[in-house]
Design an enzyme around this catalytic site. Structure first.
Site, PDB file in Angstrom:
ATOM      1  N   LYS A  67     -32.241  -2.554  30.749  1.00  0.00           N
ATOM      2  CA  LYS A  67     -30.855  -2.289  30.364  1.00  0.00           C
ATOM      3  C   LYS A  67     -30.115  -3.587  30.006  1.00  0.00           C
ATOM      4  O   LYS A  67     -29.427  -3.638  28.985  1.00  0.00           O
ATOM      5  CB  LYS A  67     -30.140  -1.534  31.495  1.00  0.00           C
ATOM      6  CG  LYS A  67     -30.761  -0.175  31.791  1.00  0.00           C
ATOM      7  CD  LYS A  67     -29.969   0.614  32.802  1.00  0.00           C
ATOM      8  CE  LYS A  67     -30.034   0.047  34.196  1.00  0.00           C
ATOM      9  NZ  LYS A  67     -31.403   0.113  34.768  1.00  0.00           N
ATOM     10  N   THR A  68     -30.262  -4.607  30.826  1.00  0.00           N
ATOM     11  CA  THR A  68     -29.601  -5.881  30.515  1.00  0.00           C
ATOM     12  C   THR A  68     -30.175  -6.493  29.246  1.00  0.00           C
ATOM     13  O   THR A  68     -29.449  -7.014  28.396  1.00  0.00           O
ATOM     14  CB  THR A  68     -29.744  -6.861  31.692  1.00  0.00           C
ATOM     15  OG1 THR A  68     -29.124  -6.316  32.840  1.00  0.00           O
ATOM     16  CG2 THR A  68     -29.104  -8.198  31.362  1.00  0.00           C
ATOM     17  N   ASP A 106     -22.557  -3.791  34.204  1.00  0.00           N
ATOM     18  CA  ASP A 106     -23.682  -3.271  34.970  1.00  0.00           C
ATOM     19  C   ASP A 106     -23.174  -2.454  36.154  1.00  0.00           C
ATOM     20  O   ASP A 106     -22.075  -2.701  36.667  1.00  0.00           O
ATOM     21  CB  ASP A 106     -24.537  -4.440  35.463  1.00  0.00           C
ATOM     22  CG  ASP A 106     -25.910  -4.006  35.924  1.00  0.00           C
ATOM     23  OD1 ASP A 106     -26.321  -2.881  35.583  1.00  0.00           O
ATOM     24  OD2 ASP A 106     -26.578  -4.786  36.622  1.00  0.00           O
ATOM     25  N   THR A 163     -27.752   2.987  37.281  1.00  0.00           N
ATOM     26  CA  THR A 163     -28.979   3.523  37.852  1.00  0.00           C
ATOM     27  C   THR A 163     -28.757   4.929  38.384  1.00  0.00           C
ATOM     28  O   THR A 163     -29.703   5.591  38.798  1.00  0.00           O
ATOM     29  CB  THR A 163     -29.474   2.625  39.003  1.00  0.00           C
ATOM     30  OG1 THR A 163     -28.415   2.458  39.956  1.00  0.00           O
ATOM     31  CG2 THR A 163     -29.880   1.259  38.473  1.00  0.00           C
ATOM     32  N   ARG A 217     -40.164  -5.338  34.808  1.00  0.00           N
ATOM     33  CA  ARG A 217     -39.729  -6.466  35.650  1.00  0.00           C
ATOM     34  C   ARG A 217     -40.759  -6.753  36.735  1.00  0.00           C
ATOM     35  O   ARG A 217     -41.105  -7.899  37.010  1.00  0.00           O
ATOM     36  CB  ARG A 217     -38.377  -6.165  36.292  1.00  0.00           C
ATOM     37  CG  ARG A 217     -37.897  -7.287  37.217  1.00  0.00           C
ATOM     38  CD  ARG A 217     -36.751  -6.842  38.084  1.00  0.00           C
ATOM     39  NE  ARG A 217     -35.598  -6.519  37.283  1.00  0.00           N
ATOM     40  CZ  ARG A 217     -34.571  -5.813  37.740  1.00  0.00           C
ATOM     41  NH1 ARG A 217     -34.588  -5.327  38.961  1.00  0.00           N
ATOM     42  NH2 ARG A 217     -33.529  -5.577  36.973  1.00  0.00           N
TER      43      ARG A 217
END
Length: 355
Positions: free
Chosen positions: A75-76, A120, A169, A228
């Protein structure tokens, strides 16, 4: 390639809890810089590409974008790509950092025209700030309240057109009025092993590592469907290969390294196995209450519920029932244990799964 998010991260415990400045620098270097470099999320990528190309063709600011999905899926990174594709600066903040409407007003009033604001964990923003955001997104203006009580005055403040990229999330916690103001909504899915292998090979090239196909597959299979985590495991395997071998990563080296870091063949770590072990050995497979299970493993209730449980449920090793948490037959098999027979002191979970 790194899909690191700001804000709370339920995966920080995984093998790399001591991530330092060096690892953060590596994270930044591994991020893809445009949509063509971004691996996976084909539908979201294609849809977002159309949105951005259309906005550039019109010479307009891109629509507001909402990205939802588990931590670590990109997302980032996508928010930074949006800014790069629109040739615009980006400002990054998070919902928990905005506790008052004044905090949001200060950020919005300093934005440049066309700037991307990445927010975020947007679902954790305070309600007053959230209500101010409605008008900012729709009309590009906010009302700043000056004074208190009967003498308070609302001063309208015009804002330059900007693009809000919200990440969450827990999309279900967003109120409909906020969710409906986003022009594009993309849901990030967990990655398939083949996609993670592509992520690992790309990261290995950027890190100047030698890794073969089987080594990448071994790491990908233990990465919980999350890029990640794949990158973090790759860095830890790199360390092992440099110290214990000749620096080349193959299946044997990857498996040996991940054994040292207590990540098993399905991606379960120490906490995951502790939760399953307590559920099976102490409570006969359940059902058992979440608080009781958390005490049994020496962790906070929230840690078990938010960190370990989602992955165990997704892997089909644990189930939530009205009576409590229950182990599935696959959990017994994974830990190499034999389920108790019904009527022999077991808690009855076998009846729930037909074993």
């Amino acid at each position: 390639m790194n899909w690191d998010e700001t804000g709370p991260d339920t995966d920080q415990r995984l093998v790399d809890s001591g991530a330092d400045g060096e690892d953060q620098a590596v994270d930044a270097a591994l991020r893809p810089k445009d949509l063509d470099e971004f691996v996976g999320q084909e539908k979201v990528r294609e849809q977002l590409d159309l949105v951005l190309k259309a906005a550039r063709a019109r010479g307009a600011t891109a629509d507001h974008v909402l990205l939802s999905g588990a931590p670590g899926l990109g997302k980032t990174t996508l928010s930074m790509i949006i800014a790069a594709e629109m040739n615009a600066p980006i400002r990054i903040t998070s919902g928990p950092a905005i506790q008052h409407a004044g905090d949001l007003a200060a950020i919005l009033s300093s934005l440049q025209e066309g700037e991307v604001l990445f927010l975020d964990e947007i679902h954790r923003m305070s309600r007053p700030a959230e209500e101010m955001l409605y008008m900012a997104m729709e009309d590009f203006r906010v009302d700043v309240i000056v004074g208190k009580g009967p003498g308070a005055t609302a001063i309208p403040l015009e804002l330059p057109p900007f693009t809000l990229v919200g990440a969450t999330t827990r999309a279900g916690l967003l109120p409909p009025p906020l969710r409906d103001r986003f022009g594009f909504t993309g849901h990030m899915e967990f990655y398939e092993p083949a996609e993670l292998e592509r992520v690992i090979h790309r990261s290995a090239r950027l890190l100047d590592l030698e890794i073969d196909v089987e080594g990448a597959a071994e790491i990908a299979g233990r990465s919980r469907g999350t890029p990640r985590i794949a990158n973090r495991l790759l860095r830890r395997v790199r360390d092992y290969a440099q110290v214990k071998a000749d620096g080349v990563i193959n299946r044997e080296i990857a498996a040996a390294a991940l054994k040292v870091y207590e990540v098993d063949a399905r991606g379960l770590d120490r906490l995951d196995r502790a939760v399953l072990g307590a559920l099976l050995k102490l409570f006969g497979g359940g059902p058992v209450g979440l608080s009781t299970l958390a005490v049994a493993v020496g962790e906070e209730r929230e840690t078990v519920e938010e960190v370990a449980e989602p992955f165990l449920v997704r892997e089909g090793l644990l189930a939530r029932t009205p009576r409590g948490r229950v182990a599935t037959p696959a959990a017994w098999a994974h830990l190499g244990l034999v389920p108790p027979r019904q009527g022999n002191g077991g808690s009855g979970q076998q009846g729930l799964f037909g074993t």
